[in-house]
Design an enzyme around this catalytic site. Structure first.
Site, short mmCIF file in Angstrom:
data_model
loop_
_atom_site.label_atom_id
_atom_site.label_comp_id
_atom_site.label_asym_id
_atom_site.label_seq_id
_atom_site.Cartn_x
_atom_site.Cartn_y
_atom_site.Cartn_z
CG ASP A 50 68.74 11.28 1.98
OD1 ASP A 50 68.67 11.62 3.18
OD2 ASP A 50 67.74 11.01 1.28
CB SER A 119 64.94 24.99 17.41
OG SER A 119 64.04 26.06 17.29
CB CYS A 121 60.82 25.58 17.61
SG CYS A 121 60.72 26.93 16.46
CE1 TYR A 147 63.36 22.74 12.68
CE2 TYR A 147 62.66 24.40 14.28
CZ TYR A 147 63.64 23.83 13.48
OH TYR A 147 64.90 24.36 13.50
CG ASN A 176 63.92 33.60 15.46
OD1 ASN A 176 63.43 32.74 14.74
ND2 ASN A 176 63.26 34.15 16.46
CE LYS A 190 63.88 29.79 10.71
NZ LYS A 190 64.45 29.46 12.00
CB ALA A 191 60.79 36.58 10.00
CE LYS A 198 56.83 38.98 2.31
NZ LYS A 198 55.64 38.85 3.15
P1 NAD Z 1 69.39 25.20 6.35
O1 NAD Z 1 68.11 24.65 5.78
O2 NAD Z 1 70.06 26.30 5.61
O3 NAD Z 1 70.45 24.03 6.55
C1 NAD Z 1 70.08 22.70 6.81
C2 NAD Z 1 70.79 21.82 5.79
O4 NAD Z 1 70.43 20.46 6.04
C3 NAD Z 1 70.36 22.13 4.34
O5 NAD Z 1 71.47 22.49 3.56
C4 NAD Z 1 69.74 20.84 3.87
O6 NAD Z 1 69.99 20.54 2.50
C5 NAD Z 1 70.40 19.83 4.79
N1 NAD Z 1 69.62 18.59 4.80
C6 NAD Z 1 68.27 18.46 4.88
N2 NAD Z 1 67.92 17.18 4.77
C7 NAD Z 1 69.08 16.48 4.61
C8 NAD Z 1 69.36 15.10 4.45
N3 NAD Z 1 68.39 14.19 4.40
N4 NAD Z 1 70.65 14.72 4.32
C9 NAD Z 1 71.65 15.64 4.34
N5 NAD Z 1 71.44 16.96 4.50
C10 NAD Z 1 70.16 17.37 4.64
O7 NAD Z 1 69.07 25.62 7.83
P2 NAD Z 1 69.96 26.42 8.89
O8 NAD Z 1 69.25 27.67 9.18
O9 NAD Z 1 71.37 26.46 8.45
O10 NAD Z 1 69.81 25.47 10.16
C11 NAD Z 1 70.84 24.59 10.59
C12 NAD Z 1 70.35 23.82 11.81
O11 NAD Z 1 70.02 24.76 12.85
C13 NAD Z 1 69.08 23.00 11.56
O12 NAD Z 1 69.16 21.81 12.29
C14 NAD Z 1 67.98 23.87 12.12
O13 NAD Z 1 66.86 23.13 12.51
C15 NAD Z 1 68.70 24.53 13.30
N6 NAD Z 1 68.09 25.81 13.69
C16 NAD Z 1 68.16 26.88 12.86
C17 NAD Z 1 67.58 28.09 13.25
C18 NAD Z 1 67.64 29.31 12.37
O14 NAD Z 1 67.19 30.38 12.81
N7 NAD Z 1 68.20 29.25 11.17
C19 NAD Z 1 66.93 28.19 14.49
C20 NAD Z 1 66.86 27.06 15.29
C21 NAD Z 1 67.46 25.88 14.91
#
Ligand code: NAD
Length: 324
Positions: A50, A119, A121, A147, A176, A190-191, A198
């Site tokens: 963690d 992001s 966002c 976020y 995205n 996500k979407a 769906k």
């Molecule tokens: P994801 O949720 O699949 O991966 C994030 C990982 O972080 C998860 O496996 C989760 O278990 C881990 N995590 C969460 N809390 C934790 C903790 N306390 N200790 C250790 N691990 C922890 O999401 P993703 O889509 O792979 O996104 C990866 C990164 O990219 C994130 O930082 C996300 O905010 C950023 N991001 C993603 C998108 C997208 O479209 N997927 C867009 C913008 C930014």
């Protein structure tokens, strides 16, 4: 052999990034609070930790007899609009802790290169016909959700440590990301994955519900292209935040149509109220283009691959319910 740490390696983008780094010849340690749900990790070593706890960050960042050449920080408590609209406190609390600890301890341990996954966002809402905004236009800030505020804060933390310590900081603002082996059910999806699910679950001739009215404008980035962009940025001299996303702007209705076409099923769409997020997105990609990066997978091709994968997950889930 270069050594890299990928935080969030049990997640969607992190696991794809591990595969990319392995193809590039790295020794990779992955760390996550949970294992990857869909595939065995390709990391040489995987720690379940963690990262809100500083001791776990230190353990993850410590190598016998040396330091990591590169650290990629992708761990975050996150999901689609359905999740981040109700989990504001968790998102602000957990992600700020992870980013504060990771950045601080990585700098203290003299990590030479640190990547932070931000992001789009972090940007304010936009009108559909607005010209592209650049990375600098993020300030004055008015993100649509908490976020985004945390990501903006974490960017500033990373940049401050990059100024104080000899740590090269690279920041990408992802737009995205979608593709196979991402969350497709359970509330965090996500979407693109939610729509694939769906449609895959619907009967021929059935109806699916979609949040909003379909007019919101978005860009969707295929995961292989995104990890190539992360790698290119990490090995460049480009400091400061960089928008990383495809250049194919579509409406949500276009995305829905693309998913239905990939399924080859006659499906009707019913637009219903739900958490939609901002109205429009239009970001300059000039900085990332200066690296020579450009997306190679079209939305049609990427959605076809993603649909196929989600459809197989839906079929497997149904088969396991029948067996139980
Ligand atoms: P994801 O949720 O699949 O991966 C994030 C990982 O972080 C998860 O496996 C989760 O278990 C881990 N995590 C969460 N809390 C934790 C903790 N306390 N200790 C250790 N691990 C922890 O999401 P993703 O889509 O792979 O996104 C990866 C990164 O990219 C994130 O930082 C996300 O905010 C950023 N991001 C993603 C998108 C997208 O479209 N997927 C867009 C913008 C930014």
């Amino acid at each position: 052999m270069k050594r890299a740490l990928v935080c969030g390696a049990g997640g969607f983008i992190g696991a794809h990034l591990v595969k990319k780094l392995k193809r590039e010849g790295y020794w990779v340690r992955g760390v996550d609070i949970k294992p990857h749900e869909f595939a065995a990790t390709q990391a040489d070593e995987f720690l379940l930790r963690d990262l809100r706890d500083p001791e776990n960050c230190r353990r993850a960042l410590t190598l016998p007899g040396g330091i990591f050449d590169e650290v990629y920080q992708l761990a975050a408590d996150m999901g689609g609009m359905g999740f981040i609209s109700v989990a504001e406190c968790e998102v602000l609390h957990n992600n700020a802790l992870i980013n504060i600890q990771m950045t601080h301890i990585a700098a203290e341990l003299h990590v030479p290169r640190y990547f932070f996954s931000s992001s789009v966002c972090i940007y304010r809402d936009m009108q559909p016909d607005e010209p592209p905004v650049t990375e600098d236009d993020a300030i004055p800030a008015n993100p649509d959700n908490e976020y985004g505020w945390e990501k903006l804060y974490a960017e500033r933390v990373a940049m401050a440590y990059g100024r104080r310590y000899p740590m090269q900081v690279r920041i990408a603002r992802f737009e995205n990301c979608y593709g196979p082996e991402g969350t497709w059910t359970g509330g965090r999806e996500k979407a693109p994955a939610a729509l694939c699910r769906k449609v895959a679950e619907a009967e021929n001739g059935g109806t699916i519900e979609v949040w909003g009215d379909g007019t919101a404008i978005r860009v969707f980035t295929y995961v292989d292209n995104l990890v190539d962009g992360i790698f290119a940025l990490m090995h460049s001299d480009l400091g400061g935040p960089v928008n990383l996303g495809s250049d194919e702007r579509v409406t949500v209705a276009d995305l829905v149509r693309t998913v239905i076409e990939a399924s080859d099923k006659p499906i009707t769409v019913s637009y219903v109220p739900g958490p939609v997020g901002v109205h429009a997105r239009n970001f300059s990609k000039a900085r990332v283009a200066s690296l020579g990066w450009k997306p190679t997978v079209s939305l049609r091709e990427g959605i076809a691959r993603t649909y196929q994968w989600v459809e197989a997950q839906v079929a497997a889930a149904r088969a396991s319910v029948r067996c139980a």
